[in-house]
Design a protein around this motif. Structure first.
Motif, PDB file in Angstrom:
ATOM      1  N   UNK A  27     -10.384 -21.652  24.097  1.00 26.93           N
ATOM      2  CA  UNK A  27     -10.217 -22.951  25.107  1.00 26.93           C
ATOM      3  C   UNK A  27      -9.844 -23.259  26.051  1.00 26.93           C
ATOM      4  N   UNK A  28      -9.517 -21.989  26.663  1.00 29.81           N
ATOM      5  CA  UNK A  28      -8.809 -21.903  27.995  1.00 29.81           C
ATOM      6  C   UNK A  28      -8.750 -21.143  28.626  1.00 29.81           C
ATOM      7  N   UNK A  29      -7.782 -20.093  28.368  1.00 29.85           N
ATOM      8  CA  UNK A  29      -6.568 -19.290  29.286  1.00 29.85           C
ATOM      9  C   UNK A  29      -7.131 -18.182  29.834  1.00 29.85           C
ATOM     10  N   UNK A  86      -4.622 -24.794  36.671  1.00 25.87           N
ATOM     11  CA  UNK A  86      -5.863 -24.489  35.553  1.00 25.87           C
ATOM     12  C   UNK A  86      -5.259 -26.011  34.542  1.00 25.87           C
ATOM     13  N   UNK A  87      -4.396 -25.601  34.182  1.00 32.06           N
ATOM     14  CA  UNK A  87      -3.568 -26.316  32.759  1.00 32.06           C
ATOM     15  C   UNK A  87      -4.013 -27.901  32.447  1.00 32.06           C
ATOM     16  N   UNK A 130     -13.900 -26.787  35.382  1.00 24.64           N
ATOM     17  CA  UNK A 130     -13.107 -26.786  34.281  1.00 24.64           C
ATOM     18  C   UNK A 130     -12.485 -27.707  33.492  1.00 24.64           C
ATOM     19  N   UNK A 131     -12.087 -28.897  33.694  1.00 23.07           N
ATOM     20  CA  UNK A 131     -12.388 -30.156  33.187  1.00 23.07           C
ATOM     21  C   UNK A 131     -13.156 -30.347  32.213  1.00 23.07           C
ATOM     22  N   UNK A 132     -14.795 -30.464  32.563  1.00 26.07           N
ATOM     23  CA  UNK A 132     -16.097 -29.923  32.328  1.00 26.07           C
ATOM     24  C   UNK A 132     -16.420 -29.061  31.271  1.00 26.07           C
ATOM     25  N   UNK A 133     -15.901 -28.415  31.586  1.00 27.77           N
ATOM     26  CA  UNK A 133     -16.305 -26.919  30.002  1.00 27.77           C
ATOM     27  C   UNK A 133     -14.803 -27.096  28.875  1.00 27.77           C
ATOM     28  N   UNK A 134     -14.014 -28.106  29.354  1.00 29.57           N
ATOM     29  CA  UNK A 134     -13.096 -27.819  28.307  1.00 29.57           C
ATOM     30  C   UNK A 134     -13.749 -28.856  27.559  1.00 29.57           C
ATOM     31  N   UNK A 156      -1.374 -17.318  29.688  1.00 30.76           N
ATOM     32  CA  UNK A 156      -1.834 -17.278  30.367  1.00 30.76           C
ATOM     33  C   UNK A 156      -1.112 -16.782  31.687  1.00 30.76           C
ATOM     34  N   UNK A 157       0.283 -17.035  31.717  1.00 30.44           N
ATOM     35  CA  UNK A 157       1.219 -16.356  32.324  1.00 30.44           C
ATOM     36  C   UNK A 157       1.435 -15.119  32.542  1.00 30.44           C
TER      37      UNK A 157
END
Length: 208
Positions: A23-25, A44-45, A110-114, A172-173
């Protein structure tokens, strides 16, 4: 407690989505490592949030609008059937249709992928069983109305997104600064199986 529990469910689903690398991280960390920038991890978030929010927002708001003209029981059975069917489809074919986006994609990619990933996982569908009762409870007559339902639906989506993004950012951090991606080689929870089970169980509960 009855009034609070749906919001806790929304937050719990957000936490679950945030924990899932798909989902993203994982992409946020990869982008940060590629650019050698912690700032890239944080920024990127934003596209991850936009893509996910659009996906779940379209489904949740469509369900609320449909609920204005369709009987609640019919809507519940329909939503349950869709959830159960989606769980079966994802279990059988989900692994064959992975979204193809490079780990060093830009913010637009990244937005499209999300968006595509949230849609493929049926993330918005899982909010429907929680959003509809919330909208009903907001009406004294226990009927869905546009004036009362849409603000509640938007608040529900916001709660879900806040929990998800807080978890994504924290993981992520932490991975970028301290853990590194090597810990994934030692094992990780199969979130796909957990998600399939959650879809199926929710679908069955709604139908029954």
């Amino acid at each position: 407690m009855v009034a609070v529990s749906p919001w806790l469910v929304l937050a719990g689903l957000g936490i679950f989505h945030g924990l899932n690398p798909a989902m993203g991280w994982l992409f946020a960390v990869a982008l940060g490592l590629h650019r050698k920038s912690r700032r890239a991890v944080v920024l990127s978030v934003i596209p991850i949030a936009i893509g996910h929010m659009v996906s779940i927002g379209v489904v949740a708001l469509a369900a609320v609008l449909l609920g204005l003209i369709v009987d609640q029981r019919v809507l519940e059975v329909t939503a349950g059937t869709v959830l159960l069917g989606w769980a079966i489809h994802y279990a059988a074919y989900g692994h064959r249709h992975r979204v193809r986006v490079g780990m060093t994609t830009g913010m637009m990619g990244l937005g499209l992928w999300s968006f595509l990933m949230a849609t493929a996982h049926g993330a918005g569908l899982m909010l429907v069983p929680v959003v509809i009762p919330l909208c009903l409870s907001a009406s004294p007559a226990k009927d869905l109305t546009a004036a009362g339902s849409l603000p509640i639906a938007l608040a529900a989506i916001s709660m879900h997104m806040a929990a998800m993004l807080a978890v994504i950012l924290a993981i992520a951090i932490s991975v970028y600064e301290w853990l590194g991606l090597s810990f994934l080689r030692r094992g990780w929870i199969n979130f796909d199986l957990v998600w399939i089970a959650a879809l199926a169980i929710t679908g069955i509960v709604l139908i029954v």
